[in-house]
Design a protein around this motif. Structure first.
Motif, PDB file in Angstrom:
ATOM      1  N   PRO A 155      67.611 -31.499   9.843  1.00 55.42           N
ATOM      2  CA  PRO A 155      67.956 -32.915   9.992  1.00 55.42           C
ATOM      3  C   PRO A 155      68.789 -33.394   8.814  1.00 55.42           C
ATOM      4  CG  PRO A 155      65.643 -32.578  10.547  1.00 55.42           C
ATOM      5  CD  PRO A 155      66.149 -31.270   9.997  1.00 55.42           C
ATOM      6  N   ASN A 156      69.780 -34.256   9.089  1.00 50.77           N
ATOM      7  CA  ASN A 156      70.569 -34.823   8.006  1.00 50.77           C
ATOM      8  C   ASN A 156      69.964 -36.152   7.555  1.00 50.77           C
ATOM      9  OD1 ASN A 156      71.317 -36.674   9.974  1.00 50.77           O
ATOM     10  ND2 ASN A 156      73.339 -35.783  10.289  1.00 50.77           N
ATOM     11  N   ARG A 157      70.645 -36.829   6.653  1.00 49.41           N
ATOM     12  CA  ARG A 157      70.087 -38.069   6.094  1.00 49.41           C
ATOM     13  C   ARG A 157      69.825 -39.116   7.172  1.00 49.41           C
ATOM     14  NH1 ARG A 157      69.844 -40.885   1.163  1.00 49.41           N
ATOM     15  NH2 ARG A 157      70.869 -39.193   0.045  1.00 49.41           N
ATOM     16  N   ARG A 158      70.733 -39.205   8.148  1.00 50.71           N
ATOM     17  CA  ARG A 158      70.578 -40.205   9.202  1.00 50.71           C
ATOM     18  C   ARG A 158      69.285 -39.998   9.979  1.00 50.71           C
ATOM     19  NH1 ARG A 158      74.777 -40.711  14.286  1.00 50.71           N
ATOM     20  NH2 ARG A 158      73.615 -42.248  15.502  1.00 50.71           N
ATOM     21  N   ALA A 213      59.662 -22.338   6.167  1.00 50.76           N
ATOM     22  CA  ALA A 213      58.559 -21.377   6.227  1.00 50.76           C
ATOM     23  C   ALA A 213      57.378 -21.814   5.374  1.00 50.76           C
ATOM     24  CB  ALA A 213      59.050 -20.001   5.783  1.00 50.76           C
ATOM     25  N   THR A 214      57.654 -22.547   4.294  1.00 47.46           N
ATOM     26  CA  THR A 214      56.595 -22.968   3.372  1.00 47.46           C
ATOM     27  C   THR A 214      55.945 -24.274   3.807  1.00 47.46           C
ATOM     28  OG1 THR A 214      57.873 -21.928   1.596  1.00 47.46           O
ATOM     29  CG2 THR A 214      56.080 -23.354   0.917  1.00 47.46           C
ATOM     30  N   SER A 215      56.611 -25.044   4.655  1.00 48.56           N
ATOM     31  CA  SER A 215      56.101 -26.351   5.076  1.00 48.56           C
ATOM     32  C   SER A 215      55.293 -26.241   6.364  1.00 48.56           C
ATOM     33  CB  SER A 215      57.266 -27.326   5.291  1.00 48.56           C
ATOM     34  OG  SER A 215      58.041 -27.461   4.123  1.00 48.56           O
ATOM     35  N   ARG A 216      54.516 -27.263   6.627  1.00 43.11           N
ATOM     36  CA  ARG A 216      53.773 -27.329   7.883  1.00 43.11           C
ATOM     37  C   ARG A 216      54.709 -27.680   9.032  1.00 43.11           C
ATOM     38  NH1 ARG A 216      49.459 -31.837   6.281  1.00 43.11           N
ATOM     39  NH2 ARG A 216      51.488 -32.854   6.000  1.00 43.11           N
ATOM     40  N   LYS A 217      54.287 -27.336  10.232  1.00 41.72           N
ATOM     41  CA  LYS A 217      55.108 -27.599  11.408  1.00 41.72           C
ATOM     42  C   LYS A 217      55.370 -29.085  11.582  1.00 41.72           C
ATOM     43  CE  LYS A 217      55.376 -26.647  16.376  1.00 41.72           C
ATOM     44  NZ  LYS A 217      54.684 -26.038  17.541  1.00 41.72           N
ATOM     45  N   THR A 220      58.665 -32.788   7.880  1.00 39.77           N
ATOM     46  CA  THR A 220      60.113 -32.841   8.082  1.00 39.77           C
ATOM     47  C   THR A 220      60.813 -32.244   6.875  1.00 39.77           C
ATOM     48  OG1 THR A 220      60.065 -34.802   9.500  1.00 39.77           O
ATOM     49  CG2 THR A 220      62.117 -34.346   8.351  1.00 39.77           C
ATOM     50  N   VAL A 221      61.671 -31.270   7.139  1.00 36.20           N
ATOM     51  CA  VAL A 221      62.503 -30.677   6.097  1.00 36.20           C
ATOM     52  C   VAL A 221      63.946 -31.043   6.419  1.00 36.20           C
ATOM     53  CG1 VAL A 221      63.249 -28.558   4.961  1.00 36.20           C
ATOM     54  CG2 VAL A 221      60.895 -28.762   5.798  1.00 36.20           C
ATOM     55  N   ALA A 222      64.649 -31.667   5.482  1.00 30.56           N
ATOM     56  CA  ALA A 222      66.005 -32.155   5.739  1.00 30.56           C
ATOM     57  C   ALA A 222      66.926 -31.788   4.576  1.00 30.56           C
ATOM     58  CB  ALA A 222      65.997 -33.669   5.939  1.00 30.56           C
ATOM     59  N   ARG A 223      68.217 -31.743   4.880  1.00 30.81           N
ATOM     60  CA  ARG A 223      69.220 -31.564   3.831  1.00 30.81           C
ATOM     61  C   ARG A 223      69.991 -32.864   3.680  1.00 30.81           C
ATOM     62  NH1 ARG A 223      74.892 -28.296   3.918  1.00 30.81           N
ATOM     63  NH2 ARG A 223      75.374 -28.481   1.681  1.00 30.81           N
ATOM     64  N   LEU A 224      70.024 -33.376   2.448  1.00 26.91           N
ATOM     65  CA  LEU A 224      70.711 -34.631   2.184  1.00 26.91           C
ATOM     66  C   LEU A 224      72.203 -34.429   1.964  1.00 26.91           C
ATOM     67  CD1 LEU A 224      68.160 -36.340  -0.227  1.00 26.91           C
ATOM     68  CD2 LEU A 224      68.344 -36.543   2.240  1.00 26.91           C
ATOM     69  N   GLY A 225      72.584 -33.212   1.607  1.00 19.82           N
ATOM     70  CA  GLY A 225      73.967 -32.918   1.273  1.00 19.82           C
ATOM     71  C   GLY A 225      74.015 -32.121  -0.008  1.00 19.82           C
ATOM     72  N   ASP A 227      73.344 -29.619  -2.698  1.00 21.56           N
ATOM     73  CA  ASP A 227      72.162 -28.772  -2.895  1.00 21.56           C
ATOM     74  C   ASP A 227      70.884 -29.612  -2.961  1.00 21.56           C
ATOM     75  OD1 ASP A 227      72.815 -29.955  -5.298  1.00 21.56           O
ATOM     76  OD2 ASP A 227      72.223 -28.249  -6.529  1.00 21.56           O
ATOM     77  N   GLU A 228      70.901 -30.761  -2.272  1.00 17.09           N
ATOM     78  CA  GLU A 228      69.738 -31.649  -2.255  1.00 17.09           C
ATOM     79  C   GLU A 228      69.033 -31.567  -0.899  1.00 17.09           C
ATOM     80  OE1 GLU A 228      71.252 -35.502  -3.171  1.00 17.09           O
ATOM     81  OE2 GLU A 228      71.144 -35.171  -5.330  1.00 17.09           O
ATOM     82  N   PHE A 229      67.705 -31.440  -0.971  1.00 22.21           N
ATOM     83  CA  PHE A 229      66.871 -31.365   0.219  1.00 22.21           C
ATOM     84  C   PHE A 229      65.732 -32.365   0.076  1.00 22.21           C
ATOM     85  CE2 PHE A 229      68.957 -27.313  -0.203  1.00 22.21           C
ATOM     86  CZ  PHE A 229      69.219 -26.896   1.111  1.00 22.21           C
ATOM     87  N   MET A 230      65.056 -32.624   1.188  1.00 21.48           N
ATOM     88  CA  MET A 230      63.895 -33.503   1.151  1.00 21.48           C
ATOM     89  C   MET A 230      62.848 -32.985   2.125  1.00 21.48           C
ATOM     90  SD  MET A 230      63.779 -37.655   1.271  1.00 21.48           S
ATOM     91  CE  MET A 230      64.559 -37.707  -0.342  1.00 21.48           C
ATOM     92  N   VAL A 231      61.585 -33.054   1.703  1.00 26.54           N
ATOM     93  CA  VAL A 231      60.459 -32.680   2.555  1.00 26.54           C
ATOM     94  C   VAL A 231      59.541 -33.888   2.659  1.00 26.54           C
ATOM     95  CG1 VAL A 231      58.508 -31.121   2.891  1.00 26.54           C
ATOM     96  CG2 VAL A 231      60.623 -30.261   1.853  1.00 26.54           C
ATOM     97  N   VAL A 232      59.166 -34.253   3.874  1.00 29.29           N
ATOM     98  CA  VAL A 232      58.313 -35.413   4.128  1.00 29.29           C
ATOM     99  C   VAL A 232      56.971 -34.920   4.647  1.00 29.29           C
ATOM    100  CG1 VAL A 232      58.085 -37.605   5.351  1.00 29.29           C
ATOM    101  CG2 VAL A 232      60.366 -36.750   4.716  1.00 29.29           C
ATOM    102  N   LEU A 233      55.906 -35.293   3.955  1.00 26.48           N
ATOM    103  CA  LEU A 233      54.552 -34.906   4.345  1.00 26.48           C
ATOM    104  C   LEU A 233      53.812 -36.108   4.908  1.00 26.48           C
ATOM    105  CD1 LEU A 233      53.462 -32.883   1.159  1.00 26.48           C
ATOM    106  CD2 LEU A 233      54.661 -32.032   3.163  1.00 26.48           C
ATOM    107  N   GLY A 234      53.203 -35.938   6.047  1.00 28.12           N
ATOM    108  CA  GLY A 234      52.362 -36.988   6.608  1.00 28.12           C
ATOM    109  C   GLY A 234      50.891 -36.640   6.435  1.00 28.12           C
ATOM    110  N   GLU A 235      50.049 -37.628   6.583  1.00 29.85           N
ATOM    111  CA  GLU A 235      48.594 -37.440   6.559  1.00 29.85           C
ATOM    112  C   GLU A 235      48.109 -36.757   5.277  1.00 29.85           C
ATOM    113  OE1 GLU A 235      46.998 -35.739  10.083  1.00 29.85           O
ATOM    114  OE2 GLU A 235      48.019 -37.143  11.429  1.00 29.85           O
ATOM    115  N   VAL A 236      48.499 -37.306   4.128  1.00 28.20           N
ATOM    116  CA  VAL A 236      47.936 -36.856   2.854  1.00 28.20           C
ATOM    117  C   VAL A 236      46.984 -37.935   2.355  1.00 28.20           C
ATOM    118  CG1 VAL A 236      49.998 -35.516   2.310  1.00 28.20           C
ATOM    119  CG2 VAL A 236      49.816 -37.852   1.481  1.00 28.20           C
ATOM    120  N   ASN A 237      46.020 -37.524   1.546  1.00 28.41           N
ATOM    121  CA  ASN A 237      45.017 -38.469   1.057  1.00 28.41           C
ATOM    122  C   ASN A 237      45.275 -38.931  -0.364  1.00 28.41           C
ATOM    123  OD1 ASN A 237      43.341 -38.416   3.437  1.00 28.41           O
ATOM    124  ND2 ASN A 237      42.743 -36.338   2.829  1.00 28.41           N
ATOM    125  N   SER A 238      46.042 -38.128  -1.109  1.00 27.35           N
ATOM    126  CA  SER A 238      46.301 -38.475  -2.511  1.00 27.35           C
ATOM    127  C   SER A 238      47.493 -37.676  -3.000  1.00 27.35           C
ATOM    128  CB  SER A 238      45.074 -38.153  -3.376  1.00 27.35           C
ATOM    129  OG  SER A 238      44.851 -36.753  -3.399  1.00 27.35           O
TER     130      SER A 238
END
Length: 327
Positions: A155-158, A213-217, A220-225, A227-238
């Motif tokens: 996924p891209n930034r949009r 491969a390292t993230s959960r299904k 969300t793993v995205a490339r911002l452009g 060499d920048e990437f972003m990983v979004v984790l849901g359902e964390v407690n802390s």
């Protein structure tokens, strides 16, 4: 334009309460060379069959006991919302022709059948139907390209911002937290400058695969452009629930990159922000994660950092190496 082979391989459904009419139409279609022809005398089966097989054309008798052709078309419209209703009406009643077109049929064939008319109307309608499907697929492909990074397929930034918004809404409803991890590669510019962009592109593609491969299904793993990437984790407690995955990402990226005859090494720095602890809006969370990334870089790279915690100490970043690859 669809080829003749595409047209002859199109999926056709014949609907008529008369077995003689069905037999006649099937014979006409087989003699013309159509290879995928089905039939039913039960109008209530038409919609379930179309959902299952997605016919390219439905030759529909308008006068049938139980459900008539007009009622069947009403059900088909629910399936083909915003699409092309692939119905060619069959009728012996001249007064039904205009009514059939108004009800959604694309064309009609008069009974008794005129062979030349049948062939022409079916061919022309299939040509339009298949062309419509090609355009719909092209539109879908273009939309996918507009929302995904062309190099990595991520996924891209949009699309990312929409995914983050959805994750935050889900976290709010379920009284959970969410984490934003902002990644930047350490030493990537040296690879581009030394070996060229082709090697840099291969590194980026491998990084994308490792992050996935390292993230959960559900993450969300995205490339911002760049060499920048972003990983979004849901359902964390802390924050602790994000630090473990961040450490795994740092470790995964630090593994050697084997490209052609070279062994390349680089690392990543990660900044973390937590919803709703750090902020509640997408923009603010990204901004805070970006600042935490800056702190991770300033703290020595090859590590992760959250603004509310001291940077985690990781192994010092290895230097770029040029090592002949063993054959």
């Amino acid at each position: 334009m669809p080829s003749r082979e595409d047209i002859l391989n199109a999926k056709i459904l014949v609907v008529d309460d008369s077995p003689d009419n069905i037999e006649l139409m099937e014979e006409i279609l087989r003699e013309e060379g159509y290879t995928s022809v089905s039939s039913t005398m039960l109008p209530e089966q038409v919609c379930p069959l179309h959902r299952q097989h997605n016919y390219d054309i439905i030759l529909l008798d308008l006068q049938m006991p139980g459900l008539n052709g007009f009622q069947v078309m009403k059900g088909l419209k629910e399936i083909e919302k915003g699409g092309y209703l692939p119905v060619l009406a069959l009728t012996a009643q001249p007064s039904f022709k205009i009514a059939a077109l108004e009800a959604g049929a694309r064309d009609f064939i008069s009974k008794p059948f005129d062979l030349l008319e049948v062939h022409k109307r079916i061919h022309n309608m299939l040509e339009v139907r298949l062309l419509y499907k090609e355009l719909a697929q092209y539109s879908k492909t273009q939309q996918e390209l507009a929302l995904h990074d062309a190099l990595t397929g991520l996924p891209n930034r949009r699309l990312l911002e929409d995914r983050i918004e959805t994750t935050l809404q889900h976290a709010s409803r379920n009284h959970h937290k969410a984490a934003i991890m902002y990644l930047d590669l350490d030493g990537f510019k040296a690879i581009n400058d030394t070996y060229g962009h082709a090697y840099g592109d291969e590194v980026l593609k491998i990084v994308a695969q490792r992050l996935l491969a390292t993230s959960r299904k559900e993450d969300t793993v995205a490339r911002l452009g760049g060499d920048e990437f972003m990983v979004v984790l849901g359902e964390v407690n802390s924050l602790a629930d994000a630090q473990g995955p961040a450490a795994k990402l740092v470790e995964a990226v630090s593994e050697p990159f084997f490209i052609n005859d070279l062994t390349l090494r680089l690392s990543t720095s990660i900044g973390i922000s937590i919803y709703p602890d750090d902020a509640e809006s997408v923009e603010s969370l990204i901004s805070i994660a970006d600042y935490a990334l800056y702190e991770a870089k300033r703290g020595g790279k090859n590590r992760f950092c959250a603004t509310s915690a001291s940077p985690a100490q990781m192994v010092p970043p290895p230097k770029l190496e040029l090592v002949p690859r063993r054959r």
